[in-house]
Enzyme design. Structure first.
Site, PDB file in Angstrom:
ATOM      1  N   LYS A   1       0.425   4.458   6.558  1.00  0.00           N
ATOM      2  CA  LYS A   1      -0.185   5.287   5.996  1.00  0.00           C
ATOM      3  C   LYS A   1       0.191   6.550   5.646  1.00  0.00           C
ATOM      4  CE  LYS A   1      -3.046   1.819   4.763  1.00  0.00           C
ATOM      5  NZ  LYS A   1      -2.704   1.086   3.628  1.00  0.00           N
TER       6      LYS A   1
ATOM      7  N   SER B   1       0.885  -1.193   0.064  1.00  0.00           N
ATOM      8  CA  SER B   1      -0.144   0.114  -0.009  1.00  0.00           C
ATOM      9  C   SER B   1       0.787   1.158   0.094  1.00  0.00           C
ATOM     10  CB  SER B   1      -1.091  -0.031   1.063  1.00  0.00           C
ATOM     11  OG  SER B   1      -0.262   0.045   2.543  1.00  0.00           O
TER      12      SER B   1
END
Length: 150
Positions: free
Chosen positions: A82, A39
């Site tokens: 993230k 990710s």
């Protein structure tokens, strides 16, 4: 016999002190995190090791562009890595054509690899209390050492 007992007790005391210092350091100051998953590619790849710090999240000084380690909002046994894309009050335009406003006490987190990331676009804004640390350096693999600061 007492000479050996004294040496053992002295060594054990030293080990306990070092363990306490290490525990406090890793809990309050910073630690190393092994990343997995695609990710955050191309910034961070699977098996990269990053150095993180815990002070910025505790002081609530997270800013847009920071890479953070957070508890996953739908699976608290999992951590996520993230990038902060929005702070409380920010308007976020999602890929689905809608606009979200980040609520007070929350942040908007997205992976750099938008085609392969489960993030706030899927589960919404994340409570700031779930943020554990802020990534500051990628330290492994050694040939790719780099700063991850804003």
């Amino acid at each position: 016999m007492s000479k050996y007992l004294w040496r053992f007790a002295s060594s054990a005391g030293f080990i306990i002190q070092c363990s306490c210092v290490a525990h406090c350091f890793f809990h309050y100051v910073g630690d190393l995190v092994l990343c997995s998953g695609p990710s955050m590619e191309p910034t961070i790849f699977s098996n990269d090791i990053i150095l993180t710090e815990h002070v910025t999240p505790k002081l609530q000084q997270i800013q847009i562009g920071d890479i953070v380690i957070s508890k996953c909002p739908y699976n608290p046994e999992q951590n996520i890595c993230k990038r902060v894309k929005g702070l409380p009050g920010d308007k976020i335009h999602t890929n689905y054509g809608r606009t979200e406003i980040v609520p007070v006490g929350h942040v908007w987190l997205e992976g750099d690899n938008s085609t392969n990331s489960t993030d706030s676009r899927n589960y919404g804004a994340v409570p700031q209390g779930l943020i554990k640390s802020r990534a500051i350096y990628k330290i492994y693999p050694f040939m790719n050492i780099s700063s991850l600061n804003r």
